[in-house]
Every structure is written in structure tokens, then in C-alpha cells.
Design a protein around this motif. Structure first.
Motif, PDB file in Angstrom:
ATOM      1  N   GLY A 296       0.807  -1.219   0.000  1.00 51.47           N
ATOM      2  CA  GLY A 296       0.000   0.000   0.000  1.00 51.47           C
ATOM      3  C   GLY A 296       0.836   1.263   0.000  1.00 51.47           C
ATOM      4  O   GLY A 296       0.381   2.315  -0.436  1.00 51.47           O
ATOM      5  N   GLY A 297       2.056   1.166   0.489  1.00 54.64           N
ATOM      6  CA  GLY A 297       2.968   2.300   0.469  1.00 54.64           C
ATOM      7  C   GLY A 297       3.846   2.352  -0.760  1.00 54.64           C
ATOM      8  O   GLY A 297       4.572   3.329  -0.961  1.00 54.64           O
ATOM      9  N   LEU A 298       3.791   1.305  -1.602  1.00 57.98           N
ATOM     10  CA  LEU A 298       4.641   1.240  -2.787  1.00 57.98           C
ATOM     11  C   LEU A 298       3.899   1.490  -4.086  1.00 57.98           C
ATOM     12  O   LEU A 298       4.517   1.836  -5.096  1.00 57.98           O
ATOM     13  CB  LEU A 298       5.313  -0.141  -2.879  1.00 57.98           C
ATOM     14  N   CYS A 299       2.575   1.265  -4.101  1.00 57.20           N
ATOM     15  CA  CYS A 299       1.831   1.430  -5.349  1.00 57.20           C
ATOM     16  C   CYS A 299       0.443   2.004  -5.063  1.00 57.20           C
ATOM     17  O   CYS A 299      -0.060   1.897  -3.947  1.00 57.20           O
ATOM     18  CB  CYS A 299       1.725   0.110  -6.106  1.00 57.20           C
ATOM     19  N   GLY A 300      -0.153   2.605  -6.091  1.00 60.17           N
ATOM     20  CA  GLY A 300      -1.417   3.300  -5.900  1.00 60.17           C
ATOM     21  C   GLY A 300      -2.612   2.606  -6.501  1.00 60.17           C
ATOM     22  O   GLY A 300      -3.703   3.179  -6.530  1.00 60.17           O
ATOM     23  N   ALA A 301      -2.461   1.375  -6.974  1.00 62.86           N
ATOM     24  CA  ALA A 301      -3.594   0.644  -7.535  1.00 62.86           C
ATOM     25  C   ALA A 301      -4.540   0.217  -6.418  1.00 62.86           C
ATOM     26  O   ALA A 301      -4.125   0.065  -5.258  1.00 62.86           O
ATOM     27  CB  ALA A 301      -3.100  -0.592  -8.290  1.00 62.86           C
ATOM     28  N   PRO A 302      -5.833   0.028  -6.717  1.00 63.70           N
ATOM     29  CA  PRO A 302      -6.747  -0.512  -5.707  1.00 63.70           C
ATOM     30  C   PRO A 302      -6.182  -1.808  -5.136  1.00 63.70           C
ATOM     31  O   PRO A 302      -5.765  -2.697  -5.889  1.00 63.70           O
ATOM     32  CB  PRO A 302      -8.033  -0.763  -6.501  1.00 63.70           C
TER      33      PRO A 302
END
Length: 227
Positions: A165-171
């Protein structure tokens, strides 16, 4: 041709043949608690009603998988994920990264990946990238971040979804498993970790629910790629 019946009464089950019209996806057979004969019969009837796309059974035991091999020609059977798929997969729209912390989580991950494919998205299974070896996860960061939706699967202390969750912004859908040493409470420890994640945008499904996570992620991915 798709069936125009709303219900198929098999005596032991009343199959919802209209579900694909209402939701876009056919009914799925939950195999736990059903006999091998019931599972194969339900799958055959669903396939008859939906000949142009795959139908799915999950949590299919060893004896029932053997019967499906005998009675359902062309069925795709995953012994690790305990799934049976019958019929042609839909053309995929969007991609789902199914990210699995450890090899012990593979049964849930494989169920999840199969569900994603049956529900019309492309699964990309990324295996054994748990946070105990963070460099393994970071090596796959770009591949995961490029997906339209991400499913993070982990047992133990289940830190993987928070890190992702801290590395990517995809759902991002967090999927806890009942894997762990000692007093992990059959996955409750992992579930509580995930549902209390400090990373923004993380949503959590029930323990070992690869099917539920796969459906949700596939629908997100499908919406991301408009036809």
C-alpha cells in the motif's frame, strides 16, 4: 446460446441461471459440503446454460476433482487451488497482480488467480515475495504497480498489504490466510493486521477467501479498461 431460464432445479440445488444477466457473471459452485456427483452435475448444468464462457467450482475436494475429470471433458482442474473450470475463459480486460507472500499461501493464491481469469481479467501471479525478504518484493515493484488492481495474500503477521500500500497506488485488496505458527488463531492474527493497516486504500476480505478477493479485483480491473 445462453439460457433464458431463470432457475434450474436439480433437486439438491436451485441454480441461478439469471445471475449473469443481472451481474455480468454466472453463478459459481461452492464445493465444500457437496458430493462429487452434486458438484459435477451443477457444473455441467451451468455450462449448458452459459456455453460461451467459463463456469467455476471452488473448494473442490480430491474425490470430486477425480469425478470431474471423468465426467466433464475439457474441464481445467487445479489440484493446488482446488478449483474446476469448465468452458472458454472470457477475453481478459485489465490485469490483476495476485501477490503471494509465501509458498504456503499458494492454495489460496491459485484459487484467487483462477477466479480472476473466470471473471474476465488477466491474473498475474507473483509468488514468494513476503516482507521477510523485502528485496524480493522490491524487485517486482514495477510489475505489481502496473496492474489495474492488486491482491496481497499473506499469513503469519501479514505485513505484505501495508508494505504494498505504500509502494503502489492501484486498488489493493488484502487477503489474509490461515498460515502461521502457534497461536495465530487460524488466520485471525493476519486478518486483524490487515483490517488495521495504516496504509491508505487497503480493503480486506475474509480469511482464505481467494474467491471473494478474485471477484472484486477482476471487476475493478474490468472497469479500468472500458471496451
Amino acid at each position: 446460446m445462453e439460457s433464458t431460464e431463470a432457475i434450474a432445479d436439480l433437486g439438491f440445488a436451485r441454480l441461478d441461471l439469471d445471475r449473469a444477466v443481472r451481474t455480468g457473471d454466472p453463478e459459481v459452485v461452492f464445493g465444500a459440503g457437496k458430493t462429487p456427483e452434486q458438484i459435477s452435475a451443477a457444473l455441467a448444468r451451468l455450462c449448458q446454460a452459459h456455453p460461451t464462457r467459463a463456469v467455476l467450482a471452488t473448494r473442490v475436494g480430491e474425490e470430486a476433482r477425480a469425478r470431474c475429470r471423468e465426467t466433464l471433458p475439457g474441464a481445467d482442474i487445479d489440484d493446488v487451488g482446488r478449483t474446476v473450470t469448465l468452458g472458454p475463459l472470457p477475453a481478459p480486460r485489465g490485469r490483476v497482480a495476485v501477490v503471494c507472500a509465501g509458498t504456503s499461501d499458494l492454495p489460496v493464491a491459485r484459487e484467487c488467480a483462477t477466479t480472476v481469469a473466470v471473471f474476465g481479467a488477466e491474473p498475474d501471479l507473483v509468488v514468494d515475495v513476503g516482507v521477510a525478504g523485502l528485496h524480493r518484493l522490491l524487485a517486482e515493484r514495477d510489475r505489481i504497480a502496473a496492474a489495474d488492481a492488486v491482491i496481497a495474500i499473506a499469513g503469519m503477521e501479514a505485513a505484505l498489504p501495508t508494505v504494498l500500500g505504500g509502494l503502489c497506488g492501484a486498488p489493493l485488496i488484502a487477503l489474509p490466510t490461515s498460515v502461521g505458527y502457534g497461536w495465530h488463531l487460524d488466520g485471525l492474527t493476519a486478518f486483524l493486521t490487515m483490517v488495521n493497516s495504516c496504509a491508505p486504500g487497503v480493503v480486506t476480505v475474509n480469511i482464505d477467501n481467494g474467491f471473494g478477493a478474485g471477484v472484486a479485483a477482476a471487476r475493478v480491473a474490468r472497469q479500468s479498461v472500458r471496451s
